[in-house]
Design a protein around this motif. Structure first.
Motif, PDB file in Angstrom:
ATOM      1  N   GLY A  76       0.818  -1.217   0.000  1.00  0.00           N
ATOM      2  CA  GLY A  76       0.000   0.000   0.000  1.00  0.00           C
ATOM      3  C   GLY A  76       0.848   1.261   0.000  1.00  0.00           C
ATOM      4  O   GLY A  76       0.570   2.203  -0.742  1.00  0.00           O
ATOM      5  N   ILE A  77       1.886   1.272   0.828  1.00  0.00           N
ATOM      6  CA  ILE A  77       2.785   2.427   0.869  1.00  0.00           C
ATOM      7  C   ILE A  77       3.496   2.591  -0.468  1.00  0.00           C
ATOM      8  O   ILE A  77       3.641   3.699  -0.990  1.00  0.00           O
ATOM      9  CB  ILE A  77       3.817   2.274   1.997  1.00  0.00           C
ATOM     10  N   LYS A  78       3.925   1.483  -1.028  1.00  0.00           N
ATOM     11  CA  LYS A  78       4.628   1.522  -2.308  1.00  0.00           C
ATOM     12  C   LYS A  78       3.710   2.090  -3.402  1.00  0.00           C
ATOM     13  O   LYS A  78       4.132   2.935  -4.195  1.00  0.00           O
ATOM     14  CB  LYS A  78       5.082   0.110  -2.668  1.00  0.00           C
ATOM     15  N   GLN A  79       2.475   1.652  -3.409  1.00  0.00           N
ATOM     16  CA  GLN A  79       1.522   2.158  -4.403  1.00  0.00           C
ATOM     17  C   GLN A  79       1.258   3.648  -4.204  1.00  0.00           C
ATOM     18  O   GLN A  79       1.203   4.409  -5.161  1.00  0.00           O
ATOM     19  CB  GLN A  79       0.216   1.370  -4.328  1.00  0.00           C
ATOM     20  N   ALA A  80       1.121   4.071  -2.950  1.00  0.00           N
ATOM     21  CA  ALA A  80       0.906   5.491  -2.676  1.00  0.00           C
ATOM     22  C   ALA A  80       2.103   6.321  -3.130  1.00  0.00           C
ATOM     23  O   ALA A  80       1.932   7.409  -3.700  1.00  0.00           O
ATOM     24  CB  ALA A  80       0.653   5.702  -1.181  1.00  0.00           C
ATOM     25  N   ALA A  81       3.312   5.820  -2.906  1.00  0.00           N
ATOM     26  CA  ALA A  81       4.513   6.542  -3.340  1.00  0.00           C
ATOM     27  C   ALA A  81       4.568   6.638  -4.861  1.00  0.00           C
ATOM     28  O   ALA A  81       4.928   7.683  -5.413  1.00  0.00           O
ATOM     29  CB  ALA A  81       5.760   5.862  -2.798  1.00  0.00           C
ATOM     30  N   ASN A 104       4.315  12.148   2.000  1.00  0.00           N
ATOM     31  CA  ASN A 104       4.181  12.511   3.403  1.00  0.00           C
ATOM     32  C   ASN A 104       5.139  11.636   4.214  1.00  0.00           C
ATOM     33  O   ASN A 104       4.920  10.436   4.361  1.00  0.00           O
ATOM     34  CB  ASN A 104       2.736  12.302   3.849  1.00  0.00           C
ATOM     35  N   LYS A 105       6.216  12.249   4.711  1.00  0.00           N
ATOM     36  CA  LYS A 105       7.243  11.479   5.409  1.00  0.00           C
ATOM     37  C   LYS A 105       6.730  10.854   6.694  1.00  0.00           C
ATOM     38  O   LYS A 105       7.147   9.766   7.062  1.00  0.00           O
ATOM     39  CB  LYS A 105       8.469  12.357   5.692  1.00  0.00           C
ATOM     40  N   THR A 106       5.808  11.511   7.372  1.00  0.00           N
ATOM     41  CA  THR A 106       5.255  10.946   8.604  1.00  0.00           C
ATOM     42  C   THR A 106       4.478   9.672   8.294  1.00  0.00           C
ATOM     43  O   THR A 106       4.643   8.654   8.972  1.00  0.00           O
ATOM     44  CB  THR A 106       4.355  11.976   9.306  1.00  0.00           C
ATOM     45  N   ALA A 107       3.655   9.707   7.255  1.00  0.00           N
ATOM     46  CA  ALA A 107       2.889   8.523   6.864  1.00  0.00           C
ATOM     47  C   ALA A 107       3.824   7.420   6.381  1.00  0.00           C
ATOM     48  O   ALA A 107       3.614   6.240   6.687  1.00  0.00           O
ATOM     49  CB  ALA A 107       1.881   8.883   5.782  1.00  0.00           C
ATOM     50  N   LEU A 108       4.851   7.805   5.636  1.00  0.00           N
ATOM     51  CA  LEU A 108       5.818   6.824   5.150  1.00  0.00           C
ATOM     52  C   LEU A 108       6.539   6.149   6.308  1.00  0.00           C
ATOM     53  O   LEU A 108       6.656   4.922   6.358  1.00  0.00           O
ATOM     54  CB  LEU A 108       6.831   7.514   4.225  1.00  0.00           C
ATOM     55  N   VAL A 113       7.208   1.460  10.003  1.00  0.00           N
ATOM     56  CA  VAL A 113       7.217   0.896  11.354  1.00  0.00           C
ATOM     57  C   VAL A 113       6.142  -0.177  11.489  1.00  0.00           C
ATOM     58  O   VAL A 113       6.392  -1.268  12.026  1.00  0.00           O
ATOM     59  CB  VAL A 113       7.051   1.998  12.419  1.00  0.00           C
ATOM     60  N   VAL A 114       4.949   0.101  10.986  1.00  0.00           N
ATOM     61  CA  VAL A 114       3.866  -0.879  11.065  1.00  0.00           C
ATOM     62  C   VAL A 114       4.237  -2.141  10.282  1.00  0.00           C
ATOM     63  O   VAL A 114       4.041  -3.265  10.757  1.00  0.00           O
ATOM     64  CB  VAL A 114       2.543  -0.262  10.557  1.00  0.00           C
ATOM     65  N   CYS A 170      17.092  -2.321  14.619  1.00  0.00           N
ATOM     66  CA  CYS A 170      18.023  -1.185  14.712  1.00  0.00           C
ATOM     67  C   CYS A 170      18.084  -0.417  13.399  1.00  0.00           C
ATOM     68  O   CYS A 170      18.071   0.819  13.397  1.00  0.00           O
ATOM     69  CB  CYS A 170      19.415  -1.670  15.115  1.00  0.00           C
ATOM     70  N   PHE A 171      18.128  -1.126  12.277  1.00  0.00           N
ATOM     71  CA  PHE A 171      18.165  -0.440  10.991  1.00  0.00           C
ATOM     72  C   PHE A 171      16.842   0.257  10.688  1.00  0.00           C
ATOM     73  O   PHE A 171      16.821   1.357  10.125  1.00  0.00           O
ATOM     74  CB  PHE A 171      18.526  -1.407   9.854  1.00  0.00           C
ATOM     75  N   VAL A 172      15.729  -0.369  11.062  1.00  0.00           N
ATOM     76  CA  VAL A 172      14.431   0.287  10.871  1.00  0.00           C
ATOM     77  C   VAL A 172      14.372   1.554  11.718  1.00  0.00           C
ATOM     78  O   VAL A 172      13.916   2.612  11.261  1.00  0.00           O
ATOM     79  CB  VAL A 172      13.267  -0.674  11.202  1.00  0.00           C
ATOM     80  N   PHE A 173      14.839   1.475  12.955  1.00  0.00           N
ATOM     81  CA  PHE A 173      14.851   2.652  13.831  1.00  0.00           C
ATOM     82  C   PHE A 173      15.755   3.741  13.242  1.00  0.00           C
ATOM     83  O   PHE A 173      15.400   4.917  13.242  1.00  0.00           O
ATOM     84  CB  PHE A 173      15.319   2.275  15.236  1.00  0.00           C
ATOM     85  N   TYR A 174      16.914   3.347  12.727  1.00  0.00           N
ATOM     86  CA  TYR A 174      17.819   4.306  12.097  1.00  0.00           C
ATOM     87  C   TYR A 174      17.131   4.991  10.903  1.00  0.00           C
ATOM     88  O   TYR A 174      17.190   6.220  10.757  1.00  0.00           O
ATOM     89  CB  TYR A 174      19.107   3.607  11.659  1.00  0.00           C
ATOM     90  N   ALA A 175      16.477   4.198  10.056  1.00  0.00           N
ATOM     91  CA  ALA A 175      15.784   4.770   8.913  1.00  0.00           C
ATOM     92  C   ALA A 175      14.617   5.650   9.352  1.00  0.00           C
ATOM     93  O   ALA A 175      14.325   6.673   8.733  1.00  0.00           O
ATOM     94  CB  ALA A 175      15.287   3.661   7.995  1.00  0.00           C
ATOM     95  N   PHE A 176      13.977   5.262  10.445  1.00  0.00           N
ATOM     96  CA  PHE A 176      12.835   6.021  10.964  1.00  0.00           C
ATOM     97  C   PHE A 176      13.254   7.396  11.448  1.00  0.00           C
ATOM     98  O   PHE A 176      12.522   8.361  11.313  1.00  0.00           O
ATOM     99  CB  PHE A 176      12.175   5.230  12.094  1.00  0.00           C
ATOM    100  N   THR A 177      14.449   7.495  11.994  1.00  0.00           N
ATOM    101  CA  THR A 177      14.910   8.779  12.556  1.00  0.00           C
ATOM    102  C   THR A 177      15.563   9.673  11.503  1.00  0.00           C
ATOM    103  O   THR A 177      15.954  10.789  11.836  1.00  0.00           O
ATOM    104  CB  THR A 177      15.906   8.536  13.711  1.00  0.00           C
ATOM    105  N   ARG A 178      15.713   9.232  10.312  1.00  0.00           N
ATOM    106  CA  ARG A 178      16.347  10.051   9.273  1.00  0.00           C
ATOM    107  C   ARG A 178      15.335  10.771   8.443  1.00  0.00           C
ATOM    108  O   ARG A 178      14.290  10.450   8.169  1.00  0.00           O
ATOM    109  CB  ARG A 178      17.238   9.188   8.359  1.00  0.00           C
TER     110      ARG A 178
END
Length: 178
Positions: A76-81, A104-108, A113-114, A170-178
């Protein structure tokens, strides 16, 4: 490679890994855990009871549900992007505007994360299902001296899978904070 292309590639990776794990779940569900000829333990040993076989099937179903959820969120995210990227390209009519979509970076980030939580949860349930497979094939854990082979199979499983999941988180968290 632009940020949108990187995000789409990451989402493709999530879907591909989830697909492989889903295949493993289906293969696990086709195996009959109560077939007496499919066991490697001594009949006088500590055989697994019906509760372990029930848990095996339940953990496979939970795992499948989590992987499917994670994949659907990622798709779904990929299609929205892609839709956002396509709309942006139509506005500017430039070839290089293809990768400059406004997403929308927040939604992405929330979607990542989900999707990651679904993948991690599915992996945990798949690991628990494999522990039950070991108990059915090699004997119940905690059954005394006959459980040595079962522990030899389970210890690497419960060591490496959580370690890999920790690295992934850890990598997801790193990507989330960038």
């Amino acid at each position: 490679m632009s940020a949108t292309s990187v995000h789409i590639s990451a989402l493709d990776g999530i879907v591909n890994v989830n697909s492989l794990f889903t295949l493993a779940v289906f293969i696990g569900l086709t195996w009959n855990p109560t077939d007496p000829s499919n066991s490697l333990i001594d009949p006088s040993g500590c055989s697994a009871g019906p509760r372990i076989a029930e848990d095996l099937v339940a953990f496979h179903v939970y795992s499948f549900s989590c992987f499917l959820f994670s994949s659907l969120v990622a798709l779904g995210i990929k299609q929205a992007a892609r839709l956002a990227r396509g709309a942006h390209q139509q506005d500017h009519r430039h070839f290089w505007a293809f990768d400059l979509a406004h997403v929308n970076k927040t939604a992405l980030r929330l979607g990542y994360v989900v999707s990651a939580v679904g993948s991690v949860t599915g992996s945990v349930f798949l690991m628990l299902a494999l522990v039950n497979v070991v108990q059915i094939k090699l004997g119940v854990l905690g059954c005394g001296t006959g459980a040595g082979h079962a522990y030899a199979a389970v210890v690497p499983l419960v060591t490496f899978v959580p370690a890999g999941l920790l690295i992934y988180v850890c990598f997801v968290f790193y990507a989330f904070t960038r």
